[in-house]
Design a protein around this motif. Sequence first.
Motif, short mmCIF file in Angstrom:
data_model
loop_
_atom_site.label_atom_id
_atom_site.label_comp_id
_atom_site.label_asym_id
_atom_site.label_seq_id
_atom_site.Cartn_x
_atom_site.Cartn_y
_atom_site.Cartn_z
N UNK A 29 -4.35 31.59 -31.94
CA UNK A 29 -4.35 31.54 -33.40
C UNK A 29 -4.37 30.08 -33.87
N UNK A 30 -4.76 29.84 -35.09
CA UNK A 30 -4.62 28.51 -35.68
C UNK A 30 -3.14 28.27 -35.93
N UNK A 31 -2.67 27.06 -35.67
CA UNK A 31 -1.30 26.71 -36.04
C UNK A 31 -0.35 26.39 -34.90
N UNK A 32 -0.81 26.40 -33.65
CA UNK A 32 0.08 26.04 -32.54
C UNK A 32 -0.05 24.55 -32.25
N UNK A 33 1.07 23.92 -31.96
CA UNK A 33 1.08 22.48 -31.68
C UNK A 33 2.12 21.82 -32.57
N UNK A 34 2.81 20.81 -32.06
CA UNK A 34 3.94 20.23 -32.78
C UNK A 34 3.79 18.73 -32.92
N UNK A 35 3.00 18.28 -33.90
CA UNK A 35 2.89 16.83 -34.11
C UNK A 35 4.26 16.24 -34.44
N UNK A 36 4.44 14.94 -34.24
CA UNK A 36 3.42 14.03 -33.82
C UNK A 36 3.43 13.76 -32.31
N UNK A 37 4.50 14.14 -31.60
CA UNK A 37 4.49 13.84 -30.17
C UNK A 37 4.11 15.05 -29.34
N UNK A 38 4.54 16.22 -29.76
CA UNK A 38 4.23 17.41 -28.97
C UNK A 38 2.96 18.08 -29.49
N UNK A 39 1.99 17.25 -29.84
CA UNK A 39 0.67 17.78 -30.14
C UNK A 39 0.24 18.64 -28.95
N UNK A 40 -0.53 19.65 -29.22
CA UNK A 40 -0.81 20.57 -28.12
C UNK A 40 -1.64 19.90 -27.04
N UNK A 41 -2.54 19.00 -27.41
CA UNK A 41 -3.31 18.31 -26.36
C UNK A 41 -2.44 17.33 -25.59
N UNK A 42 -1.39 16.80 -26.25
CA UNK A 42 -0.48 15.89 -25.55
C UNK A 42 0.32 16.65 -24.51
#
Lengths: 360, 360, 360, 360
Positions: free
Chosen positions: B219-232
């Motif tokens: 779904x849209x909306x997963x990932x936790x900026x600014x450090x726990x970005x999903x690509x990070x």
Amino acid sequence: MSSQFGQAFRISTWGESHGGGVGVVIDGCPPRLELSEADIQRDLDRRRPGQSEIVTPRDEADQCRILSGVFQGQTLGTPICVAVMNKDARPESYREMETAYRPSHADYTYQAKYGIRNWQGGGRASARETIGRVAAAAVAKKALTQLAPGLEIVAYVKTIHEIKAYVNPETVTMEEVESNIVRCPDPAKAQEMIDFIKQVRSEGDSVGGTIECVIRGTPAGWGEPVFDKIEADLAKAMMSLPATKGFEVGSGFAGTRLRGSEHNDAFVMESGKVRTRTNLSGGIQGGITNGEPIFLRIAFKPTATIFKPQETVTVTGEATELQARGRHDPCVLPRAVPMVEAMAALVLVDHALRQRGQVG
Amino acid sequence: MSSQFGQAFRISTWGESHGGGVGVVIDGCPPRLELSEADIQRDLDRRRPGQSEIVTPRDEADQCRILSGVFQGQTLGTPICVAVMNKDARPESYREMETAYRPSHADYTYQAKYGIRNWQGGGRASARETIGRVAAAAVAKKALTQLAPGLEIVAYVKTIHEIKAYVNPETVTMEEVESNIVRCPDPAKAQEMIDFIKQVRSEGDSVGGTIECVIRGTPAGWGEPVFDKIEADLAKAMMSLPATKGFEVGSGFAGTRLRGSEHNDAFVMESGKVRTRTNLSGGIQGGITNGEPIFLRIAFKPTATIFKPQETVTVTGEATELQARGRHDPCVLPRAVPMVEAMAALVLVDHALRQRGQVG
Amino acid sequence: MSSQFGQAFRISTWGESHGGGVGVVIDGCPPRLELSEADIQRDLDRRRPGQSEIVTPRDEADQCRILSGVFQGQTLGTPICVAVMNKDARPESYREMETAYRPSHADYTYQAKYGIRNWQGGGRASARETIGRVAAAAVAKKALTQLAPGLEIVAYVKTIHEIKAYVNPETVTMEEVESNIVRCPDPAKAQEMIDFIKQVRSEGDSVGGTIECVIRGTPAGWGEPVFDKIEADLAKAMMSLPATKGFEVGSGFAGTRLRGSEHNDAFVMESGKVRTRTNLSGGIQGGITNGEPIFLRIAFKPTATIFKPQETVTVTGEATELQARGRHDPCVLPRAVPMVEAMAALVLVDHALRQRGQVG
Amino acid sequence: MSSQFGQAFRISTWGESHGGGVGVVIDGCPPRLELSEADIQRDLDRRRPGQSEIVTPRDEADQCRILSGVFQGQTLGTPICVAVMNKDARPESYREMETAYRPSHADYTYQAKYGIRNWQGGGRASARETIGRVAAAAVAKKALTQLAPGLEIVAYVKTIHEIKAYVNPETVTMEEVESNIVRCPDPAKAQEMIDFIKQVRSEGDSVGGTIECVIRGTPAGWGEPVFDKIEADLAKAMMSLPATKGFEVGSGFAGTRLRGSEHNDAFVMESGKVRTRTNLSGGIQGGITNGEPIFLRIAFKPTATIFKPQETVTVTGEATELQARGRHDPCVLPRAVPMVEAMAALVLVDHALRQRGQVG
């Protein structure tokens, strides 16, 4: 916990591009380090807008203030809060962003995630957020000076689009990097890059590139397998920076085209120290530093903000067209160099303290 | 805290290649998921040695046992411990490792870090460590089935040395991946790869490559900026796997050669949903999923263990020569495919639960 | 993350009373500590059932096995997994618990929280869970021997119901504590307590009391304000033990009846060291140890399991009556003494490592 | 990591009593909560000095400013930074503290820990630090209004020295608490307490007492065994407040004098809901809320600052005498009431979000 980084030297950043301000709280900093606002300002000035003719002409002084954790010029061991107040910006420049999603920006995803977003200037997704990181890293560098005297972190622009610099990572200095506005220590290529960025900007377009970072002088033994391997933490650190799309350490992707017999780094003794004859490992083996230089390369995409009309949709789901106005970076890399350095410093200080904690 | 991963779905792995066993404890798993040892065994079998003629012939059954957290076939919400006991191996095969450091292995760095190491078979630095990750990910996948029905994670070998497969990541299936022993869904290239690996092995050498991983249906909306970005978090996850040297998301390093006008993904409406016309962002914008497929590429170096004499030093600092004996993988990639999948699943489930916690 | 404790010396416990087994994974243990299964077994034997005539007669050997993290008798610095396999118990003893909630047990709350529970013997809420804590603490004590030579932790039963022992916490020894089965170092009161517990058991009832714990020989400087003050972490540690209802440090609740002029501890120099003339602070000021002995008192309620009929409801909401069968402790305190000691050791080692990490 | 609290709703406080300011960063707050500075100011005003004739006459407005995380009156889901700038105080009042350690204060222990301290007004150990906690809790309460409508937290002074109030915790309201300056909802005893505090102050002395806190309206199912049991987190929260020496939940220490048959809470059905006939458990069983009211009692020692000469030592180890000057609280309890409430709110919101994350 999205805005915290580090285990032992833990930073919590806060702030949107348009709001009261931006900053950081550092928890776990060693006590009795000499620290002044000038120490921090030096690095903030390297990342601030308006510093040269190839970055955004927006003129923000980004003056920092230490609000806690320092007494009579020394760190107390208590949380250090550093703040940069926002000056009132031009919110009217962003009106269109209230109603439409800018392509390849975070407008849509923030809305999808939180059901709300600060649409002024990118809000939390603005690169202005990195002020907190750079400020914290200035403190981290102070700590590293004591924890690993002689340690050096040097980052620089390695490529812009197809232009590739030649740099010797064993010897490159920060002075060479800072000698030109694109922060590329190969003077001839630097000029090419500058000219190219200007040309791209004049076309209303933007461009990306790669930053290389070399870390010299780490002791052997930093890194916490199996998950907090030092390259894993470095990868996370770099991929958390805005606009990053790739990360390499040591031989990187090119290393996949070598055989084991070509790639392995033979061990040799040198002045009573275990060294490696080659360094395709990039200074890290099994997730732990081996004392050789660490090499990283980070890919930055072209800036999403361009001055050409682009197809997009409104918040209510209608097709529309957007074209950026105002002041933007045609290329983020010159200002990203101190950000890469900063993230490297934050990872290193954290691992130095963790190693000291567990092993002494 | 080196052996823990995840915030909400947190795993703690343990175990050396030669010791009592290896395993994992999962804390924070949602309750009432159907779970059996067979669910876990399926994935363990895909990463175990001895499964085909191009991986190490060492024959370990790697039979798992669930020791806690499951009752009458359902998860309890309490910690799930999964263990795989080690069978007694051939410690005599490793005698030389007691006294000398294998090039490009972690022998030297573990010794430098801890002042001690389990020199039998690589100890904690052995890829055997990943059993805990794969077991935990089998549980993560069960949770994802409920949290995001339709989500699919497919990883596959994209290149071996210079051989590059053609794969459509929008449509590739796990069945195609599993249809051959190198786990490459391009049958012609797969055969080339297999032949090449056999040849390299016969030369006593080893080889690396890249694995591509596609995640469809988030779904849209997963990932936790600014450090726990999903690509990070994905970058950290992948770079914590043994032998990895690089990570890319979306356009990756190639994206640095595009201009903004080429790289930006226009938004369009499709069946009432915000979609992007292109997907150079790779399904992630501002560190948050936008609902488009996520593409990752991970570089694996050639296996460090080769059957050729290599220059190295002893633990007491004398020059010596080492040549591997015993049974080893000439190429880690076929067995690394389920590891990459596993790390992706662990990141996704963690972000799904974090998003549910904060936003509901 | 419910089953993890500690920041630097982090333990993850797992296991239900009836399942494969119970155990712990320790992450962050210093390397090169001598450690054997016998070191751990010693403390497990002090908390195991069947050890005396006033605890539950259930006879479980609770034999531990170290599955990882130790090599040739020394810790590796890698995760240490310690497991105790469950022997097949008598599940038929628990049939009634499947359908009704035992008063003042966790049956109802686990069901309300997770929508499922292992109703055999209390599942995760069983005191059997503390095996993992006691095992980890045996390792913690090994580390403390190096980190703070001379540090001593002595816990003992201070009161049972209305019976109160007289103990000098400055001098009490573990030998005195272990000299009787109720673990009270006041021999006369100990005998009274034993007789009273036997009488209560013969009436099918149960009884509680308080445990006092003294920690002698900590250096000044441990504790991490403002949230991880050492008394705050000790409070959490103790209040996480089954059956605890209260916690005091230093003067405790009685201190609220003194004036500042009576309560303050004057500083004096003694052999070149800063000491306090009195110790109502209980060895902690501002959340940090001052080098004086730390005193704690912990309240344990009477065991919830009693052999009298009790009013309760079924899982489907009907009124019913329950009466315990089988084998239970009439009083948890004798077996809780090593648990209190264990939690104190876990807090201390964590703070010792954190202090070393940040300050050196 | 000493200044962080919470897992899902994580706060990081910062600031010394004399420095730039004090404040907090909240990470993980749910988005779209209505929030203004006035919401926070209301609670800050209840803890500020100078509010009545029985607290310190120091007059600090403690005006808060929200620097991030709120947009157009709503939380964004991003970090919320709240700051209160310090007004220039009277550093000359603290000169003696530079050279001598105040008895039962944290001067000596901070020096022992960090080798440095901000000796102006207690620095980080000042109760001024709790501003960040109270500000964060004002946000937590906003979140709780949505997460558990009807939940109420009421704290009040239960005893001052030997004076004990009679209060019905099932019905007491915040209005009753706020109806007098000592924050005791028993009017007759409140007057006695006020008179007593004034008398003690006139003698240059100080006094302590206990605060009771009742939490009504939690759903069943909050709490994370085995370490983050809700009473364990509450204990840690309360014992991290300045001047606390004891903590009780439910029957507390008095419960140790009951038998199991007296202490157990029978289950009964009431309007289709599982309830308990008595509530000696204090609303928590097995570390998880059962839906009944939670009762806590916290012991606060007499203020360490007294206006009588006291024996102490200088930083260089010489005997000396100190006598407080300036403005101080003769009794911390009236101002500690909102702090206790704040810590309860922070624990509850954290557990609410954790439960939603894991179980949905």
